[in-house]
Motif scaffolding. Sequence first.
Motif, mmCIF file in Angstrom:
data_model
loop_
_atom_site.group_PDB
_atom_site.id
_atom_site.type_symbol
_atom_site.label_atom_id
_atom_site.label_comp_id
_atom_site.label_asym_id
_atom_site.label_seq_id
_atom_site.Cartn_x
_atom_site.Cartn_y
_atom_site.Cartn_z
ATOM 1 N N GLU A 19 -4.633 5.096 2.097
ATOM 2 C CA GLU A 19 -3.750 4.815 3.228
ATOM 3 C C GLU A 19 -3.335 3.350 3.255
ATOM 4 O O GLU A 19 -2.189 3.016 3.585
ATOM 5 N N VAL B 68 -0.636 2.992 0.549
ATOM 6 C CA VAL B 68 0.633 3.616 0.935
ATOM 7 C C VAL B 68 1.332 2.806 2.010
ATOM 8 O O VAL B 68 2.562 2.646 2.003
ATOM 9 N N HIS B 69 0.577 2.275 2.957
ATOM 10 C CA HIS B 69 1.177 1.486 4.034
ATOM 11 C C HIS B 69 1.726 0.158 3.519
ATOM 12 O O HIS B 69 2.754 -0.327 4.017
ATOM 13 N N LYS B 70 1.055 -0.409 2.522
ATOM 14 C CA LYS B 70 1.470 -1.728 2.042
ATOM 15 C C LYS B 70 2.570 -1.642 0.996
ATOM 16 O O LYS B 70 3.454 -2.511 0.935
ATOM 17 N N PRO C 81 4.999 1.212 0.176
ATOM 18 C CA PRO C 81 5.573 2.568 0.270
ATOM 19 C C PRO C 81 6.697 2.825 -0.723
ATOM 20 O O PRO C 81 7.096 3.972 -0.917
ATOM 21 N N ILE D 45 -2.001 11.069 6.881
ATOM 22 C CA ILE D 45 -1.444 10.130 5.895
ATOM 23 C C ILE D 45 -0.079 10.609 5.412
ATOM 24 O O ILE D 45 0.874 9.820 5.272
ATOM 25 N N LYS E 151 2.552 10.425 8.668
ATOM 26 C CA LYS E 151 2.817 9.123 9.278
ATOM 27 C C LYS E 151 3.121 8.032 8.256
ATOM 28 O O LYS E 151 3.985 7.181 8.490
ATOM 29 N N LYS E 152 2.405 8.039 7.144
ATOM 30 C CA LYS E 152 2.540 6.939 6.194
ATOM 31 C C LYS E 152 3.543 7.226 5.072
ATOM 32 O O LYS E 152 4.139 6.290 4.526
ATOM 33 N N GLY F 111 7.342 6.905 6.648
ATOM 34 C CA GLY F 111 7.119 5.509 6.309
ATOM 35 C C GLY F 111 8.387 4.692 6.388
ATOM 36 O O GLY F 111 9.507 5.215 6.470
#
Length: 1277
Positions: free
Chosen positions: A1068, A1071-1073, A1075, A1110, A1113-1114, A1118
């Motif tokens: 996660e 993926v968040h950092k 995308p 994940i 949302k991510k 994203g």
Amino acid sequence: MSKSHSPRLRSVKVDFYILRACIIGPNSLEGSIFEGLPLALMGSKKRQSSAVQESYGVEEKQNNNSKSDMNIHKENTNGERGNSALQAALQSIKPMERKKKRKEMDKERHRFVFEAKGPSEVKNTSENASVIQMQLPSPQPSVSPGFHIDVFRNLASADSLVREAAAETLVRELIEVQRAFEQLGNNEHYEGNPQLEAEKDDGLEGCAPSLRYAVRRLIRGVSSSRECARQGFSLGLAVVVEMIPAVKLVPVMKLIINLLEVSSAMKGLEARDCYLGRLFAYGSLARSHRLATEWIFDKNTPVMREFTSTVISLAQTKRYLHEPAVAVILDMLEKIPVEAIKSHVLIAPGMQEWFQKAAETGNPDALFLALKLQERVSMDRETFGELLPHPLNAENFFSRENLQLLERCFKESTFCLPRLHSIWHFVVNILIPDAKSQIDVEHFSMKNKKSRKCCSSEDIIKNIRCFCEVVIEGILLQSSHDRKHLALNILQLLLPRLPASCINSVLSHKLVHCLMDILSTKSSWLYNAAQLFMKELICWANIEDDRRATVIVCLQKYSNGRFDCITRTDIVKVLVSEFRTSQSCLHLVHNLMNLFVDEAGITDEPSDQSHTTDENSEVGSTEDKGSPGASGNMDSLKIWIINTMPRVLKNLKVDMKLGISAQTELGNFLEEKLKVQTEIVKFLAVQGLFSASLGTEVTSFELQEKFKWPKVASSSSLCTMCIEELQLLLEDAQKEELGGSVNNLELSDLGSYFMCFLKTLCSIPSVSLYRTLSNEDKRAFNRLQAAESRLYQKERKIGSGFVANKLHSMRYLLIQLVLQILLYPDDFSEAALDFVVCSKKVFPSSENSDSSEEEDAFDDNDMPELMDVLVETLLSILPRSSGRMGYVVEQVFRFFCGDITDYGLQRMLHVVKKDLKPLRHPVSNDDDDDDDDDDEILGIEDIDEMEEAKADEMSVYKEHEDDSEEMGNCGEKTSSSGDEFEEGELAGVEHQENGQKIGEDHPLKLDKAVGDEEDAKSEGSDDSGGMDDDAMFRMDAYHAQLLKERTGNDNALSQLLLFKLRVLSLIEIYVHKYPGKSHILSIYSCLVQAYSKYHGVGGNEQLGQRINGILQKKIFKGRDHPKGNDISLDSLGKLLEKSLKKASRSRVKDISSLAQASAFWLLKIVNSRNFSELELSSIVQIFESLLVDYFNNRNCRLKSGFIKEIIRRHHWLGLKLFGFLLGKCTNAKSEFRRIEAVDMVDCIIKSVIQAARLWEINKQSVNLPNCLRHTYQHSAS
């Protein structure tokens, strides 16, 4: 009512009331009142307040109204006949019945007077004057003073002001009557008016008839229980006796005895009213100052002795009269001089005998009287006997011997509960004098020895300790519920004056256990009393931090740290939360540290309190202690101390104000908070990591500080708790430091302080680690310290920035690994050494560092990628580490995940997909084939190395399970070389798989064996043909082995689930950092497979929810989507085809919704690329196949709304499918499908019109993707 009828009605009511008075008799109270009332005046309605005037020596003349004369004559005649006819019957009436009839008559009289007043008030003044002239006697030259009887009614009023006004009116009128009586000097004039006269032999010969009547009426009134009659009539009697000298005391005392005599026929309330009436009457005499006046005029008067003797004899009749009788005597003592006390009170008959028997019979009232007398007069020892010590002072009175002698007196003082006896107020005042009574206490202490100084603070502490030990604990708490209630009331009275240094004497182990017993049951009779005491205790404790800390220590010390748990309250929790400043928190921390080290109070506790030993015995390990019960009790308290230490920091608050000084205040606050943190870190490190080899105290000259350990070595579980709390504390400190709240690294870095402290303690010869480290662990332990020190120096040079944050996160990971090595021996040494190597490679040092074997072991040519090693090391830490390690691993991965390789990402994804054993309900084979296809599509190599990695993880779990089951046992250690380690892991996996198969076979074999034995047992009769003892033991061993295998398997599954959740946290973060990286497609594919695999499977709900979160949302929502030329359209097409297949075939709603969201997301990626129409034809074919399945296959679960939404979002796709859908409008199999096709065509037309408008607006744009450009062009054409 008319005027002609009002006199006649009034006459009839007078006749009826006089008849009732005659029936009640002359002995009744109100009957005697009516004897002295002139009948004409009683019938008058024009006199204010029914006043009755006395006319001394003047005959009453005839009234001019003949009807009134006739009525009066008739009333007198009826009254005489009633008295003569019913005299015999009245003699047989009981006193209780007479009293009831007297009350009924009183109500009738008041009602009659009230009704009679109504018509009279509306008459004019001339009529009032005529009536008064008819009813009053002929005018005399001088009007005599009058006496109003209504004042007696006002004396019983509930309003104190009304009673006082009535008493004032009463004594003023009686003084005027008596003065007129004395001025005339001729008593013959009063013989003709006997209505208000009393008996001739009452002893009040020198008093006017009205005064004599008033005295008798007041004496009888104090025995009435109506409203406040006792208070009002006793006040009137006291004022009359004091203000009118003609009223002598001896006759009044005889009248009290005669009028309020208790006969043998009186029982219950009637007798009690008489007793209380006599008591109130004697109290009136004591407060009237007449006793002191009599003694002043005559030193030899016997009145004072008789009065004292009479009150004492009255007190001995009933138990509830003791204390008020003593109060009456004390009222008298306040008004007489000391000489009168010696010559009259102390030698009164019955006084000496009362004192002599008080200690033996248990008379607290006699003790209270003796103390008050000794306060006024210094007497010898013979006066009070053994009741009081000689000489009497605070030290002698609160001695252990004297308090034990007065045990019965203290116990009997519970008679007046729930009110506290007067003796305790006096005793508490002697024990702890307040500011107002300090002079009296000094006088009390120096009565016999003038050279003696007043009680010092040391004497007060000593007296309080002795009083609590003997009276509270030894006498009251060991007795009945009433006496426990008394003990709580005494302590509640004592608390407001109690010094802070004496709370340890009050909150003893017996009192704390008593409070726990009471508060644990709400239905207890003492529950409210205990709650009031605890409320008073909390109020007392909240005054100062010292008091609050002492109360917390006492409550937890004697309850083994479980006061809130046993009492089901949050008292200790609330008290701990009140420490909100750094100084107060430091004070509490130091108190808790002393409590942890000092075990004297814990080991000296009595063993009879068994209600706290059952649960405490489960805490801690008993292998290190000789006594399991004592170990559990001590560990329970120490566990609470260890858990409370970090919570103290959460209570620290700073009052931030907007302005220039806000930053300064924040800096000061954080500096003060760091002081508290360092104290807690030192305590946890000393108690959890080290032990003293010589004694229990060690002094560090470098730190200039002394460290203490408990006399009994702490158990391994306590040390583990200290290390875990230390990890949590360091984790919180790292969060604050990364938040950027403090810029000064030297002041805010708690980790560096801990490492310096650890290094200093390790250098002390008499201090050693609490467990012996192996060679590998010791080498890793030293390497980690050196690497952390090197990184800290480098971080200080860099200052702030991204590189500094990377250094900071790596440093804290090394610090946490130091603690992990101590928690789990032989588990983290290899990972720690790998991290040391990684830190040196990532942050090379310019200086020549020490040569290490690790540096020589890796060659630049053979060494793998650094990020791969880092990811492998992180993954090797996660399954075996505690929850505190998760945060530092996430922080390191957050700063280094930008350089992750495909191999590292594949290793993380395989952890999510693979299982410890096959699912009990596996998914279909088609899904498995799809998973394999995805691996091929995304370039994931499913080679033997991945299987070996899986075997590595499984062996890790197995080893961790064995270590968790047997903490102290050292199992087989893995070899340090890489080849041997891999072979051992593979062998362990094979052994585990074989063991699993054997375990699966075990139940069948076991059931068969059990069945055969049961058949053999059933075939045999009562003979001993069944299993013998050995067979039964073997069978128990089989059961135990089976249960152990199942339990171990469940533990391994739970650990694997936790491992997957931790890996998902890392995914996660990535993926968040990032995308937009192409690796997101691989992550997406793996997560979708895992979600489809684990959804709905028991025990994996949490894992499925986390994966879905994940994805939704991510990834799908994203801020960006994967981009780059390395993403091929074929891979996107196959992923899209699989998503559409699951959306149309899946029966699970969640999986179908996830597949639809995946299709939208994949089409977004396709639109973002500049693919040509030829390349996009594969996507069109996928959707044509989907539509064919939708229109022809009944098993298709796809909804038309999903297809319409795709058309609305992607116009170019709708144009490509327009012809196909137009044909389905005519040749679809069912009418429903044809209608659906028409709706889709309509949706395409609307989207085309909108696309044409957009083309006109954006036709100058050159940055549009090819698919959108073609769509707009076709739409416009």
